[in-house]
Write an enzyme that holds these catalytic residues in place. Structure first.
Site, PDB file in Angstrom:
ATOM      1  N   GLU A 162       0.845  -1.185   0.000  1.00 50.46           N
ATOM      2  CA  GLU A 162       0.000   0.000   0.000  1.00 50.46           C
ATOM      3  C   GLU A 162       0.889   1.246   0.000  1.00 50.46           C
ATOM      4  OE1 GLU A 162      -3.353   0.206  -0.477  1.00 50.46           O
ATOM      5  OE2 GLU A 162      -2.436   2.141  -0.825  1.00 50.46           O
ATOM      6  N   ALA A 165      -0.658   7.596   1.777  1.00 48.18           N
ATOM      7  CA  ALA A 165      -0.097   8.359   2.893  1.00 48.18           C
ATOM      8  C   ALA A 165      -1.261   8.776   3.779  1.00 48.18           C
ATOM      9  CB  ALA A 165       0.660   9.575   2.379  1.00 48.18           C
ATOM     10  N   LYS A 217       8.391  -1.522  -2.080  1.00 48.86           N
ATOM     11  CA  LYS A 217       7.726  -0.777  -1.007  1.00 48.86           C
ATOM     12  C   LYS A 217       8.757  -0.192  -0.040  1.00 48.86           C
ATOM     13  CE  LYS A 217       4.760   0.468   2.136  1.00 48.86           C
ATOM     14  NZ  LYS A 217       3.724   1.435   2.093  1.00 48.86           N
ATOM     15  N   CYS A 273       5.705   4.228   9.155  1.00 46.34           N
ATOM     16  CA  CYS A 273       6.405   3.526   8.072  1.00 46.34           C
ATOM     17  C   CYS A 273       7.872   3.873   7.890  1.00 46.34           C
ATOM     18  CB  CYS A 273       5.682   3.777   6.750  1.00 46.34           C
ATOM     19  SG  CYS A 273       4.170   2.838   6.618  1.00 46.34           S
ATOM     20  N   LYS A 336       1.625  14.154  11.363  1.00 46.90           N
ATOM     21  CA  LYS A 336       1.422  15.084  10.259  1.00 46.90           C
ATOM     22  C   LYS A 336      -0.017  15.567  10.354  1.00 46.90           C
ATOM     23  CE  LYS A 336       0.672  13.142   6.125  1.00 46.90           C
ATOM     24  NZ  LYS A 336       0.729  12.213   4.957  1.00 46.90           N
TER      25      LYS A 336
HETATM   26  C1  UDX Z   1       4.432   7.210   3.975  1.00 46.23           C
HETATM   27  C2  UDX Z   1       4.513   7.140   2.455  1.00 46.23           C
HETATM   28  O1  UDX Z   1       4.387   8.462   1.907  1.00 46.23           O
HETATM   29  C3  UDX Z   1       3.424   6.232   1.908  1.00 46.23           C
HETATM   30  O2  UDX Z   1       3.559   6.077   0.502  1.00 46.23           O
HETATM   31  C4  UDX Z   1       3.521   4.871   2.588  1.00 46.23           C
HETATM   32  O3  UDX Z   1       2.453   4.034   2.155  1.00 46.23           O
HETATM   33  C5  UDX Z   1       3.474   5.006   4.096  1.00 46.23           C
HETATM   34  O4  UDX Z   1       4.497   5.911   4.538  1.00 46.23           O
HETATM   35  P1  UDX Z   1       2.888   8.504   5.729  1.00 46.23           P
HETATM   36  O5  UDX Z   1       3.877   8.054   6.744  1.00 46.23           O
HETATM   37  O6  UDX Z   1       1.450   8.287   5.996  1.00 46.23           O
HETATM   38  O7  UDX Z   1       3.191   7.827   4.315  1.00 46.23           O
HETATM   39  O8  UDX Z   1       3.064  10.088   5.498  1.00 46.23           O
HETATM   40  P2  UDX Z   1       4.061  10.998   4.651  1.00 46.23           P
HETATM   41  O9  UDX Z   1       3.272  12.042   3.997  1.00 46.23           O
HETATM   42  O10 UDX Z   1       4.972  10.217   3.791  1.00 46.23           O
HETATM   43  O11 UDX Z   1       4.907  11.733   5.789  1.00 46.23           O
HETATM   44  C6  UDX Z   1       5.816  11.036   6.626  1.00 46.23           C
HETATM   45  C7  UDX Z   1       6.513  12.016   7.549  1.00 46.23           C
HETATM   46  O12 UDX Z   1       7.422  12.851   6.834  1.00 46.23           O
HETATM   47  C8  UDX Z   1       5.548  12.967   8.275  1.00 46.23           C
HETATM   48  O13 UDX Z   1       5.954  13.136   9.618  1.00 46.23           O
HETATM   49  C9  UDX Z   1       5.690  14.249   7.494  1.00 46.23           C
HETATM   50  O14 UDX Z   1       5.367  15.380   8.252  1.00 46.23           O
HETATM   51  C10 UDX Z   1       7.167  14.210   7.136  1.00 46.23           C
HETATM   52  N1  UDX Z   1       7.505  15.031   5.955  1.00 46.23           N
HETATM   53  C11 UDX Z   1       6.990  14.706   4.732  1.00 46.23           C
HETATM   54  C12 UDX Z   1       8.356  16.113   6.087  1.00 46.23           C
HETATM   55  O15 UDX Z   1       8.836  16.422   7.180  1.00 46.23           O
HETATM   56  N2  UDX Z   1       8.659  16.852   4.972  1.00 46.23           N
HETATM   57  C13 UDX Z   1       8.171  16.553   3.733  1.00 46.23           C
HETATM   58  O16 UDX Z   1       8.496  17.270   2.773  1.00 46.23           O
HETATM   59  C14 UDX Z   1       7.296  15.449   3.611  1.00 46.23           C
END
Ligand code: UDX
Ligand code: ADP
Length: 459
Positions: A162, A165, A217, A273, A336
């Protein structure tokens, strides 16, 4: 094989939204989500759709439209397994906290329990789909359990990681960049592809072998996390040189080879993740004696830990080297915005560090309840539960949290924080009033004009 009945084991952040969308787009398929956690299933069945256990924009509407028609939530796991043609395994795979691989390898005990359960109760052929993120070659372990302990029926194992996000899960599911299906049996792969083809264009359904799918993944998450750690590494340099990390990110992001996404400097990435998957990758690389590969990816985590610690240290240093007895308002607890998930959230670690320095913490998050805040802190085992209770207060209203605070630490980029009445906030705080913006969501000049001492990441 035409799929008429799907069972999903695990009603969490992945299983819940994914199955809701599959059910919505395939009204002819009966989808049953099962879980051992009866309270969670009860919450999914709650008549009040604001009480669903997973908060995702748009999710309640889909559950409301499909639940009781072709989407069901149940604790009767055995019955749902036996009735299904296709079983998704969507249980949690946390990092091991004991034994070999402690702190790095994925704990596969929940997956193994599922596989054993499927083998025990299945009386007809099944397609078993790995949805949880798993170390490469887990499919082999699942296959071995099913084939050696099953009732002599056929199992086909597929990997279908999957990529959604949190916070954008519904949109990501409705318009995925791609759907990845790994497997060995073409008919089984096509059966699953047909489920997705109800709404995903064929060109976006990628078919690979099992191991490529599993490794893709982990690799995708490692690359994404690496971008965040890369820009965060530059943010520290910016703070010392007078460069502005948001300007640097914009400048490099316009290069079409680099692209603008995932370049937002922050207090550090969280979520269930990124850290887990990289630790997994590191563990696998080490197990093959690939030490340079392991060290390379491990650095992404080291940088992220450094960023969280650096943020807390900068706050303490700026507050005249002590936060003892001072009230610090922590705005945002989720990892987030637009989710109630707090796993590995930077807020937990920053708060823990500030508590070690005897700060009084006032937390406000629009979607995270007080119990969750205390559970997260207690889980770290840094101090007694009574101490956490005494030194951390949780408020449902942001204005109550910031009243009389010496400093505000913004941990989550919730839109609601951008539009707070910052003049009113300023008037109720201790002076000088400090803001440490861990997400760079506020405008420095506006905040300074109000009177704040404003500190952002990489500025
Ligand atoms: C992630 C992957 O994006 C997704 O494809 C996978 O299925 C699961 O893991 P997720 O953890 O839900 O998703 O959120 P994501 O938007 O990737 O953010 C992860 C973390 O990185 C958050 O704490 C977010 O705030 C941080 N982040 C993200 C940053 O600090 N800066 C960015 O530019 C992007
Ligand atoms: P994710 O983010 O991967 O969806 P969650 O922790 O949110 O992870 O959800 C995983 C769910 O799987 C939990 O609700 C947990 O109770 C459930 N689960 C774990 N093991 C089993 C099992 N053997 N049978 C049924 N459900 C399980």
């Amino acid at each position: 094989m035409t799929i008429k009945n799907i069972c999903c084991i695990g009603a969490g952040y992945v299983g819940g939204p994914t199955m809701a969308v599959i059910a919505q787009k395939n009204p002819h398929i009966k989808v049953t989500i099962v879980d051992i956690n009866a309270a969670r299933i009860a919450a999914w069945n709650d008549a009040d759709l604001t009480k669903l256990p997973v908060y995702e924009p748009g999710l309640a509407a889909i559950v409301g439209a499909t639940r009781g028609k072709n989407l069901f939530f149940s604790t009767d796991i055995d019955q749902a397994i036996d009735a299904a043609d296709m079983i998704f395994i969507s249980v949690n795979t946390p990092t091991k906290t004991y034994g070999k691989g402690k702190g790095q390898a994925a704990d596969l005990k929940y997956i193994e329990l599922c596989a054993r359960n499927i083998a025990k109760v299945a009386t007809t052929d099944k397609i078993v789909v790995e949805k949880s993120t798993l170390p490469v070659r887990t499919a082999e372990a699942i296959k071995s359990i099913l084939h050696n302990t099953g009732n002599g029926i056929n199992f086909h194992i597929l990997s279908n990681p999957e990529f959604l996000a949190e916070g954008t899960a519904v949109d990501d599911l409705l318009q995925p960049d791609r759907v990845l299906i790994g497997g060995e049996n073409e008919a089984a792969i096509n059966s699953l592809a047909t489920v997705y083809a109800s709404w995903v264009p064929q060109a976006r359904i990628l078919k690979t072998n099992l191991w490529s799918s599993e490794l893709s993944k982990l690799t995708a998450n490692a690359f994404l996390a690496q971008r965040v750690s890369s820009i965060n590494a530059i943010s520290e340099l910016c703070e010392l040189t007078g460069a502005n990390v948001d300007e640097v990110a914009k400048a490099i992001g316009t290069d079409s080879r680099i692209g603008p996404k995932f370049l937002k400097a922050s207090v550090g990435f969280g979520g269930s993740c990124f850290q887990k998957d990289i630790l997994n990758l590191v563990y696998i690389a080490r197990s093959y004696n690939l030490h340079e590969v392991a060290n390379y990816w491990e650095q992404v985590i080291i940088m992220n830990d450094h960023q969280k610690r650096r943020f807390a240290d900068r706050l303490i240093k700026t507050l005249y080297n002590t936060v003892s007895g001072k009230k610090i308002a922590v705005l945002g607890w989720a990892f987030k915005k637009d989710t109630n998930d707090t796993r590995e959230s930077a807020a937990i670690y920053v708060t823990d560090h500030l508590l070690n320095e005897q700060a009084h913490i006032a937390v406000h998050d629009p979607k995270v309840p007080a119990e969750k805040v205390y559970t997260d802190l207690n889980y770290l085992n840094t101090r007694t539960e009574a101490e956490n209770q005494n030194n951390v207060a949780v408020y449902t209203n942001a204005y109550d949290a910031v009243k009389d605070a010496h400093a505000i630490a913004i941990m989550t980029e919730w839109d609601a924080f951008k539009t707070l009445d910052w003049e009113a906030v300023y008037s109720t705080m201790q002076k000088p009033a400090f803001i440490f913006d861990g997400r760079n969501i506020l405008d420095k000049h506006t905040m300074e004009a109000i009177g704040f001492e404003y500190h952002a990441i990489g500025q």
